[in-house]
Design an enzyme around this catalytic site. Sequence first.
Site, PDB file in Angstrom:
ATOM      1  N   ASP A   1       0.824  -1.217   0.000  1.00 30.01           N
ATOM      2  CA  ASP A   1       0.000   0.000   0.000  1.00 30.01           C
ATOM      3  C   ASP A   1       0.859   1.270   0.000  1.00 30.01           C
ATOM      4  O   ASP A   1       0.369   2.361   0.255  1.00 30.01           O
ATOM      5  CB  ASP A   1      -0.963   0.005   1.201  1.00 30.01           C
ATOM      6  CG  ASP A   1      -0.234  -0.029   2.536  1.00 30.01           C
ATOM      7  OD1 ASP A   1       1.018  -0.003   2.546  1.00 30.01           O
ATOM      8  OD2 ASP A   1      -0.911  -0.085   3.586  1.00 30.01           O
TER       9      ASP A   1
ATOM     10  N   GLU B   1       1.537   3.739   7.820  1.00 27.85           N
ATOM     11  CA  GLU B   1       0.406   3.350   6.976  1.00 27.85           C
ATOM     12  C   GLU B   1      -0.209   4.582   6.303  1.00 27.85           C
ATOM     13  O   GLU B   1       0.043   5.714   6.724  1.00 27.85           O
ATOM     14  CB  GLU B   1      -0.648   2.655   7.842  1.00 27.85           C
ATOM     15  CG  GLU B   1      -0.167   1.369   8.514  1.00 27.85           C
ATOM     16  CD  GLU B   1      -0.039   0.195   7.546  1.00 27.85           C
ATOM     17  OE1 GLU B   1       0.264   0.395   6.361  1.00 27.85           O
ATOM     18  OE2 GLU B   1      -0.239  -0.944   8.003  1.00 27.85           O
TER      19      GLU B   1
END
Length: 260
Positions: free
Chosen positions: A136, A143
């Site tokens: 990702d 994140e």
Amino acid sequence: MEVVICKTYEDVSRAAAQVVAETLNEKPDAVLGLATGSTPLGLYKELIRMHTEEGLDFSHVTTFNLDEYVGLPHDHPQSYYYFMWENLFKHINVPVENIHVPSGTANNYKAFCQWYEDQIDEYGGIDLQVLGIGSDGHIAFNEPSSSLMSRTRLKTLTEQTINDNARFFDKKEDVPVYSITMGVGTILDAERLILLANGEGKADAVVAAIEGPVSSMITASALQLHPDSIFFLDEPAAGKLQMRDYYDWIQKKKPGAPGT
Ligand code: GLP
């Protein structure tokens, strides 16, 4: 930002090891920032080979790892400390007291994170930071939506990362939900960054990081803000780059560039 596209994963590992070796030749007491995951395994193998066969010396080196799972002690086979010990540290001559991996079992995480940041400062900052990239687009465990100015802190993992990393655990439920990770800001403070990526599964993340906008949704895109960062990619990881020909052209023309 420099983009180096190598034929194979082995070439990526060798090229990255060369940068580490150059750093240590210039500065034997360099501070290295290290990463975990399957990507840097080839690099670590090459560094071990260089240590054993060519005498690459780590006796004055200090290391800081990017991240750790919360809840896993050093001797847990899935902890990043254990990973680093098995795949690098036990095979080279870095003094154990010079090794820093965030603690997965601190009593007070806030205080620990501040201590980790202070330790990096005390050693004069990181000279060379090794990075991988999550599918990702994350670096370390930053994140999507992580602040690009973030510092070392506790971070909740996304389901995608938990799924990606479940392959190392017996079952998905065993993957910790929390991590402790250097922030994007901490990483950007390093003198030099090298990001390694291999395989088709990383192609989307790689193109977003290199050619997409700088965004907290792809924390690896923050490398665009760094004055000295190099991406080492194998062919499949580079497969979606639009400016591919230009990156190859730059490498080809490098030997003739003025001042080199
Ligand atoms: C984890 C680590 C990252 C690493 C990523 C990719 O999320 N925290 O530092 O870059 O995994 O791992 P792999 O190299 O196994 O694809």
